[in-house]
Design an enzyme around this catalytic site. Structure first.
Site, short mmCIF file in Angstrom:
data_model
loop_
_atom_site.label_atom_id
_atom_site.label_comp_id
_atom_site.label_asym_id
_atom_site.label_seq_id
_atom_site.Cartn_x
_atom_site.Cartn_y
_atom_site.Cartn_z
N HIS A 1 0.78 -1.26 0.05
CA HIS A 1 -0.03 0.07 -0.06
C HIS A 1 1.02 1.31 -0.06
CE1 HIS A 1 0.96 0.01 4.39
NE2 HIS A 1 0.51 -1.20 4.38
N HIS B 1 4.05 1.25 2.33
CA HIS B 1 5.31 0.60 1.84
C HIS B 1 6.10 1.53 0.69
CE1 HIS B 1 2.80 -3.08 3.00
NE2 HIS B 1 3.87 -3.24 3.76
N LYS C 1 5.19 2.88 12.00
CA LYS C 1 4.00 2.07 12.38
C LYS C 1 4.08 0.93 13.44
CE LYS C 1 -0.14 -0.43 10.98
NZ LYS C 1 0.71 -1.66 11.04
N MET D 1 -2.21 2.99 7.61
CA MET D 1 -2.29 1.96 6.42
C MET D 1 -1.79 0.68 6.87
SD MET D 1 -1.48 4.00 2.81
CE MET D 1 -2.49 5.42 2.38
N SER E 1 -1.51 -3.88 5.74
CA SER E 1 -2.07 -4.82 4.82
C SER E 1 -3.37 -5.61 5.46
CB SER E 1 -1.15 -6.04 4.61
OG SER E 1 0.09 -5.32 4.21
P1 AMP Z 1 4.91 -5.49 6.46
O1 AMP Z 1 4.53 -5.78 4.94
O2 AMP Z 1 3.33 -5.20 7.05
O3 AMP Z 1 5.81 -6.02 6.94
O4 AMP Z 1 5.55 -3.93 6.33
C1 AMP Z 1 6.73 -3.69 5.70
C2 AMP Z 1 7.47 -2.32 6.29
O5 AMP Z 1 6.64 -1.44 6.15
C3 AMP Z 1 7.43 -2.21 7.73
O6 AMP Z 1 8.74 -1.69 7.73
C4 AMP Z 1 6.54 -1.46 8.06
O7 AMP Z 1 6.69 -0.73 9.34
C5 AMP Z 1 6.28 -0.58 7.07
N1 AMP Z 1 4.68 -0.19 7.16
C6 AMP Z 1 3.63 -0.77 7.00
N2 AMP Z 1 2.78 0.25 7.21
C7 AMP Z 1 3.06 1.19 7.14
C8 AMP Z 1 2.44 2.67 7.10
N3 AMP Z 1 1.26 2.72 6.96
N4 AMP Z 1 3.30 3.80 7.19
C9 AMP Z 1 4.63 3.40 7.14
N5 AMP Z 1 5.20 2.36 6.93
C10 AMP Z 1 4.47 1.13 7.22
#
Ligand code: AMP
Length: 286
Positions: free
Chosen positions: A34, A37, A149, A184, A186
């Site tokens: 999203h 990312h 986040k 935001m 997933s």
């Molecule tokens: P994930 O795919 O959920 O493991 O997230 C991958 C990276 O994106 C991690 O470093 C999360 O902290 C970051 N991330 C997820 N959601 C957000 C968001 N809303 N704002 C900023 N970074 C995010």
């Protein structure tokens, strides 16, 4: 954008990408990308000359097999979005590549990982620390970007880098939010429209408590009011809602900067986390 799936293709692709003297920023993700990312990818492009991302739904960090099974997977759209964002390389390892038969090493971080998410998701941060160390060692970037986040995760990863000296600069990026203020995630895609509209109660409750505490209000009652607002606003459970020291993640009974409000709560069977910084308003005449 190079798409790497075979492990033995990674090293030559990285060598070619970095050329001589290029810096490389890595954005590790679990896919279902999203705009949060993509903000990390944009920041990576600003700090380094080359950008790589990983997409890997890490089984080690899911303590609940049902949560792993229903984690959203949108690989084709993810690759298109990374390419459009200007990512140079994406690596999609498989669990068997990262954890082959006989894999027996576990990275476990004491202290900062023990409370909150660590308590409610046993083993979660071992999985995070282990996979992040593996990804950083395989890619050897100069910088790696993580979202605020996941504030506790960021603190755990900073600890891993400080303790193991992998040699990567760890950068945090502020939370990207939807128009109504919901962070935001997933997991938001798993919410029904009705629960989605109610989920904004999470950032709203954090902001109300942050304002109260920042203005000198007592911590305990402010936290209790925020929890009650979540439960009356459609959340079924609140795992925690706490004021913590931003670096150690230890709970604070009295405000002391730097501090953050952190929370995890479930709505419609979906567990959401969020956090905000809290600052004390200057009290004139005190
Ligand atoms: P994930 O795919 O959920 O493991 O997230 C991958 C990276 O994106 C991690 O470093 C999360 O902290 C970051 N991330 C997820 N959601 C957000 C968001 N809303 N704002 C900023 N970074 C995010």
């Amino acid at each position: 954008m190079q798409i790497i799936r075979a492990l033995d293709a990674l090293k030559p692709a990285l060598a070619q990408l970095r050329g001589s003297g290029d810096t490389l920023a890595l954005v590790p993700t679990m896919g279902a990308l999203h705009d949060g990312h993509l903000a990390l990818v944009a920041e990576a492009k600003a700090v380094a000359t080359r950008v790589a991302a990983t997409i890997f739904v890490n089984p080690l960090q899911f303590n609940d097999p049902k949560d792993l099974a229903r984690y959203p997977r949108t690989e084709e759209a993810d690759l298109a979005r990374l390419e459009a964002a200007g990512c140079d390389l994406v690596w999609l390892p498989t669990p068997a590549q990262l954890y082959p038969d006989g894999f027996a090493t576990n990275i476990s971080v004491r202290g900062v990982s023990e409370r909150w998410e660590g308590e409610h998701r046993p083993g979660h941060f071992d999985g995070v620390a282990t996979v992040v160390a593996k990804l950083l060692l395989a890619v050897r970037p100069t910088h790696a970007l993580f979202g605020e986040k996941d504030w506790q995760q960021l603190a755990v990863i900073r600890r891993v880098e400080a303790d193991l000296g992998i040699g990567v600069e760890i950068l945090g990026h502020p939370t990207v939010r939807e128009a109504d203020g919901l962070a935001m995630s997933s997991r938001n895609a798993l919410l029904s429209p009705e629960k989605r509209s109610k989920a904004v109660a999470l950032p709203t409750a954090l902001h109300a408590a942050g304002k109260e505490i920042g203005a000198g209000g007592a911590v305990g009652p402010a936290l209790e009011r925020a929890k009650a607002a979540l439960l009356s606003g459609g959340f079924s459970t609140v795992d925690y809602l706490a004021l913590v020291d931003s670096r150690s993640l230890e709970p604070l009974e009295k405000p002391r900067e730097p501090m953050r409000l952190i929370a995890a709560a479930s709505i419609g069977g979906v567990r959401l986390i969020d956090n905000i910084p809290v600052t004390l308003e200057q009290q004139v005449g005190r």
